[in-house]
Design a protein around this motif. Structure first.
Motif, PDB file in Angstrom:
ATOM      1  N   ILE A  57       0.976  -0.991  -0.027  1.00  0.00           N
ATOM      2  CA  ILE A  57      -0.021  -0.018   0.075  1.00  0.00           C
ATOM      3  C   ILE A  57       0.762   1.326  -0.013  1.00  0.00           C
ATOM      4  CG2 ILE A  57      -1.514   1.499   1.260  1.00  0.00           C
ATOM      5  CD1 ILE A  57      -2.743  -1.206   2.336  1.00  0.00           C
ATOM      6  N   GLU A  58       2.036   1.282   0.626  1.00  0.00           N
ATOM      7  CA  GLU A  58       2.898   2.285   0.875  1.00  0.00           C
ATOM      8  C   GLU A  58       3.216   2.590  -0.499  1.00  0.00           C
ATOM      9  OE1 GLU A  58       6.629   4.024   3.382  1.00  0.00           O
ATOM     10  OE2 GLU A  58       5.633   1.957   4.039  1.00  0.00           O
ATOM     11  N   ALA A  59       3.973   1.713  -1.154  1.00  0.00           N
ATOM     12  CA  ALA A  59       4.559   1.818  -2.383  1.00  0.00           C
ATOM     13  C   ALA A  59       3.627   2.256  -3.399  1.00  0.00           C
ATOM     14  CB  ALA A  59       5.296   0.348  -2.805  1.00  0.00           C
ATOM     15  N   LEU A  60       2.470   1.788  -3.516  1.00  0.00           N
ATOM     16  CA  LEU A  60       1.458   2.248  -4.223  1.00  0.00           C
ATOM     17  C   LEU A  60       1.194   3.665  -4.211  1.00  0.00           C
ATOM     18  CD1 LEU A  60      -1.192  -0.731  -4.590  1.00  0.00           C
ATOM     19  CD2 LEU A  60       0.605   0.009  -6.298  1.00  0.00           C
ATOM     20  N   GLU A  61       0.774   4.268  -2.853  1.00  0.00           N
ATOM     21  CA  GLU A  61       0.662   5.592  -2.568  1.00  0.00           C
ATOM     22  C   GLU A  61       1.924   6.624  -3.221  1.00  0.00           C
ATOM     23  OE1 GLU A  61      -2.099   5.301   1.583  1.00  0.00           O
ATOM     24  OE2 GLU A  61      -0.083   5.222   1.708  1.00  0.00           O
ATOM     25  N   GLN A  62       2.963   6.213  -3.164  1.00  0.00           N
ATOM     26  CA  GLN A  62       4.173   6.703  -3.365  1.00  0.00           C
ATOM     27  C   GLN A  62       4.315   6.914  -4.901  1.00  0.00           C
ATOM     28  OE1 GLN A  62       7.637   5.113  -1.841  1.00  0.00           O
ATOM     29  NE2 GLN A  62       7.098   5.595   0.280  1.00  0.00           N
ATOM     30  N   ALA A  63       3.624   6.033  -5.699  1.00  0.00           N
ATOM     31  CA  ALA A  63       3.728   5.692  -7.126  1.00  0.00           C
ATOM     32  C   ALA A  63       2.587   6.400  -7.649  1.00  0.00           C
ATOM     33  CB  ALA A  63       3.524   4.318  -7.564  1.00  0.00           C
ATOM     34  N   ILE A  64       1.550   6.934  -7.022  1.00  0.00           N
ATOM     35  CA  ILE A  64       0.329   7.714  -7.627  1.00  0.00           C
ATOM     36  C   ILE A  64       0.584   9.159  -7.269  1.00  0.00           C
ATOM     37  CG2 ILE A  64      -2.163   7.880  -7.442  1.00  0.00           C
ATOM     38  CD1 ILE A  64      -2.162   5.206  -6.317  1.00  0.00           C
ATOM     39  N   PRO A  65       0.662   9.781  -8.342  1.00  0.00           N
ATOM     40  CA  PRO A  65       0.601  11.267  -8.382  1.00  0.00           C
ATOM     41  C   PRO A  65      -0.598  11.638  -7.364  1.00  0.00           C
ATOM     42  CG  PRO A  65       0.893  10.752 -10.624  1.00  0.00           C
ATOM     43  CD  PRO A  65       0.594   9.512  -9.924  1.00  0.00           C
ATOM     44  N   GLN A  66      -0.400  12.721  -6.286  1.00  0.00           N
ATOM     45  CA  GLN A  66      -1.344  12.975  -5.518  1.00  0.00           C
ATOM     46  C   GLN A  66      -2.559  14.003  -6.267  1.00  0.00           C
ATOM     47  OE1 GLN A  66      -1.889  11.853  -2.336  1.00  0.00           O
ATOM     48  NE2 GLN A  66      -0.282  10.566  -3.136  1.00  0.00           N
ATOM     49  N   ASP A  67      -2.189  14.602  -6.985  1.00  0.00           N
ATOM     50  CA  ASP A  67      -3.089  15.449  -7.813  1.00  0.00           C
ATOM     51  C   ASP A  67      -3.891  14.932  -8.815  1.00  0.00           C
ATOM     52  OD1 ASP A  67      -0.897  15.015  -9.422  1.00  0.00           O
ATOM     53  OD2 ASP A  67      -1.145  16.816 -10.605  1.00  0.00           O
ATOM     54  N   ARG A  68      -3.499  13.495  -9.038  1.00  0.00           N
ATOM     55  CA  ARG A  68      -4.266  12.590  -9.775  1.00  0.00           C
ATOM     56  C   ARG A  68      -4.801  11.352  -9.552  1.00  0.00           C
ATOM     57  NH1 ARG A  68      -5.704  14.663 -14.389  1.00  0.00           N
ATOM     58  NH2 ARG A  68      -5.755  12.671 -15.705  1.00  0.00           N
ATOM     59  N   ALA A  69      -4.740  11.379  -8.176  1.00  0.00           N
ATOM     60  CA  ALA A  69      -5.061  10.167  -7.134  1.00  0.00           C
ATOM     61  C   ALA A  69      -6.660   9.617  -7.543  1.00  0.00           C
ATOM     62  CB  ALA A  69      -5.145  10.590  -5.724  1.00  0.00           C
ATOM     63  N   TYR A  70      -7.448  10.716  -7.718  1.00  0.00           N
ATOM     64  CA  TYR A  70      -8.876  10.448  -7.718  1.00  0.00           C
ATOM     65  C   TYR A  70      -9.227  10.975  -9.154  1.00  0.00           C
ATOM     66  CZ  TYR A  70      -9.080   9.164  -3.008  1.00  0.00           C
ATOM     67  OH  TYR A  70      -8.859   8.716  -1.668  1.00  0.00           O
ATOM     68  N   ALA A  71      -8.634  11.238 -10.085  1.00  0.00           N
ATOM     69  CA  ALA A  71      -8.758  11.502 -11.506  1.00  0.00           C
ATOM     70  C   ALA A  71      -9.104  10.263 -12.482  1.00  0.00           C
ATOM     71  CB  ALA A  71      -7.694  12.284 -12.089  1.00  0.00           C
ATOM     72  N   GLY A  72     -10.183  10.090 -12.788  1.00  0.00           N
ATOM     73  CA  GLY A  72     -10.567   9.005 -13.670  1.00  0.00           C
ATOM     74  C   GLY A  72     -12.039   8.419 -13.427  1.00  0.00           C
ATOM     75  N   ASP A  73     -12.255   7.475 -14.144  1.00  0.00           N
ATOM     76  CA  ASP A  73     -13.270   6.620 -14.339  1.00  0.00           C
ATOM     77  C   ASP A  73     -13.541   5.480 -13.006  1.00  0.00           C
ATOM     78  OD1 ASP A  73     -14.009   8.251 -16.644  1.00  0.00           O
ATOM     79  OD2 ASP A  73     -13.432   6.342 -17.592  1.00  0.00           O
ATOM     80  N   GLY A  74     -14.657   5.172 -12.948  1.00  0.00           N
ATOM     81  CA  GLY A  74     -15.207   3.879 -11.980  1.00  0.00           C
ATOM     82  C   GLY A  74     -15.358   4.133 -10.594  1.00  0.00           C
ATOM     83  N   LEU A  75     -15.357   5.458 -10.312  1.00  0.00           N
ATOM     84  CA  LEU A  75     -15.798   5.749  -8.797  1.00  0.00           C
ATOM     85  C   LEU A  75     -17.148   5.846  -8.124  1.00  0.00           C
ATOM     86  CD1 LEU A  75     -12.947   8.318  -8.245  1.00  0.00           C
ATOM     87  CD2 LEU A  75     -12.981   5.747  -7.668  1.00  0.00           C
ATOM     88  N   ASN A  76     -18.066   5.650  -9.333  1.00  0.00           N
ATOM     89  CA  ASN A  76     -19.509   5.552  -9.011  1.00  0.00           C
ATOM     90  C   ASN A  76     -20.268   4.273  -8.398  1.00  0.00           C
ATOM     91  OD1 ASN A  76     -22.439   5.521  -9.099  1.00  0.00           O
ATOM     92  ND2 ASN A  76     -22.241   7.114 -10.790  1.00  0.00           N
ATOM     93  N   ASN A  77     -20.192   4.318  -7.033  1.00  0.00           N
ATOM     94  CA  ASN A  77     -20.489   2.993  -6.423  1.00  0.00           C
ATOM     95  C   ASN A  77     -21.871   2.435  -6.659  1.00  0.00           C
ATOM     96  OD1 ASN A  77     -18.161   3.736  -5.140  1.00  0.00           O
ATOM     97  ND2 ASN A  77     -18.943   3.308  -2.921  1.00  0.00           N
ATOM     98  N   GLN A  78     -22.983   3.320  -7.033  1.00  0.00           N
ATOM     99  CA  GLN A  78     -24.131   2.839  -7.165  1.00  0.00           C
ATOM    100  C   GLN A  78     -24.336   2.113  -8.553  1.00  0.00           C
ATOM    101  OE1 GLN A  78     -26.725   2.669  -4.841  1.00  0.00           O
ATOM    102  NE2 GLN A  78     -27.470   1.212  -6.526  1.00  0.00           N
TER     103      GLN A  78
END
Length: 283
Positions: free
Chosen positions: A252-273
């Motif tokens: 998890i720590e390695a993945l968090e470091q690999a993901i640009p923070q300003d792009r962490a939630y940019a993108g599709d697939g977050l609509n739970n319903q």
């Protein structure tokens, strides 16, 4: 005249002999080690029509063919596929979107749904990925599910299973002077798919390649981290795809470091319903 004839004769046979010696040398290469002495000779295997795999030099076509044979045994004897047409179509759409954006998009990928409550997914050689209904139900949204599928696609892209098969063949002494016969290769592939974890290095590489694939496919990359954290909080045994080394907190720590923070939630697939509506059949 005789000397001239002998000279041309020698040149003729050298031209004929060198290619033959090259073929014999290639056939004599073991899967990577000269230590195996138990198996039948390459000549016996060829006479018997046995298909041989050189695991250190498998072509894409050979790998896909081997994957098909492993899949036939898995589906026929080890796992039960989930037959709902809409769920299979949905999983395949996600999978093909990821495959096109993987580091190895030039082979065919086959995504299949396994009927089982385990929160699990695995991959075999040649582009075959298996996703359990338990995993589909456990994910909160499409991006979380896609993160696991991207990880498994990354194992295929990096040819991790072929490397493990080679190591097992050497360790068990089941390679012949020609390589590994088809039935043995299929058996090792099935065993690896179901019961043998990936190495620490393979998991790290698949995590990194998986995140890259997830982002290129247009999914929000932070979903991978959120899904791992969610599964760790549930208690009990971790899902198989998380139970190998390196330990999940480190991953998890390695993945968090690999993901640009300003792009962490940019993108599709977050609509739970919207996701729940699509997977209602497995809930």
């Amino acid at each position: 005249m005789l000397n001239l004839f002998s000279f041309h004769s020698r040149r003729y046979w050298r031209r004929r002999l060198y290619p033959l010696l090259s073929v014999l040398l290639a056939l004599g290469l073991v899967v990577g080690t000269p230590q195996v002495t138990q198996a039948r000779s390459w000549f016996d295997l060829i006479l018997q029509g046995v298909q041989i795999f050189q695991l250190s030099n498998v072509s894409d076509r050979q790998e896909v063919q081997l994957g098909k044979q492993i899949n036939q045994q898995l589906v026929g004897q080890e796992i039960q596929l989930y037959r709902d047409r809409e769920i299979n179509r949905y999983i395949n759409e996600i999978g093909q979107r990821l495959a096109k954006n993987s580091s190895r998009p030039d082979i065919p990928y086959t995504f299949q749904v396994v009927d089982g409550k385990n929160i699990n997914a695995f991959a075999t050689v040649g582009g075959f990925v298996y996703v359990y209904t338990g995993l589909i139900a456990a994910a909160d949204n499409e991006a979380q599910l896609a993160s696991v599928m991207a990880h498994e696609t990354a194992h295929i892209a990096a040819r991790h299973a072929l490397g493990q098969m080679r190591q097992m063949a050497i360790a068990r002494g089941v390679a012949s002077a020609a390589g590994l016969d088809r039935n043995t290769a299929v058996g090792l592939g099935v065993e690896l798919a179901l019961r043998r974890p990936n190495s620490r290095q393979d998991e790290r590489e698949a995590d990194q390649l998986g995140i890259e694939t997830l982002q290129k496919a247009g999914y929000a990359p932070m979903a991978a981290v959120e899904f791992m954290k969610k599964l760790m909080k549930t208690g009990g045994a971790l899902p198989a795809f998380l139970s190998t080394h390196p330990a999940t907190p480190e991953r998890i720590e390695a993945l968090e470091q690999a993901i640009p923070q300003d792009r962490a939630y940019a993108g599709d697939g977050l609509n739970n319903q919207a996701y729940r509506n699509k997977i209602r059949a497995v809930l």
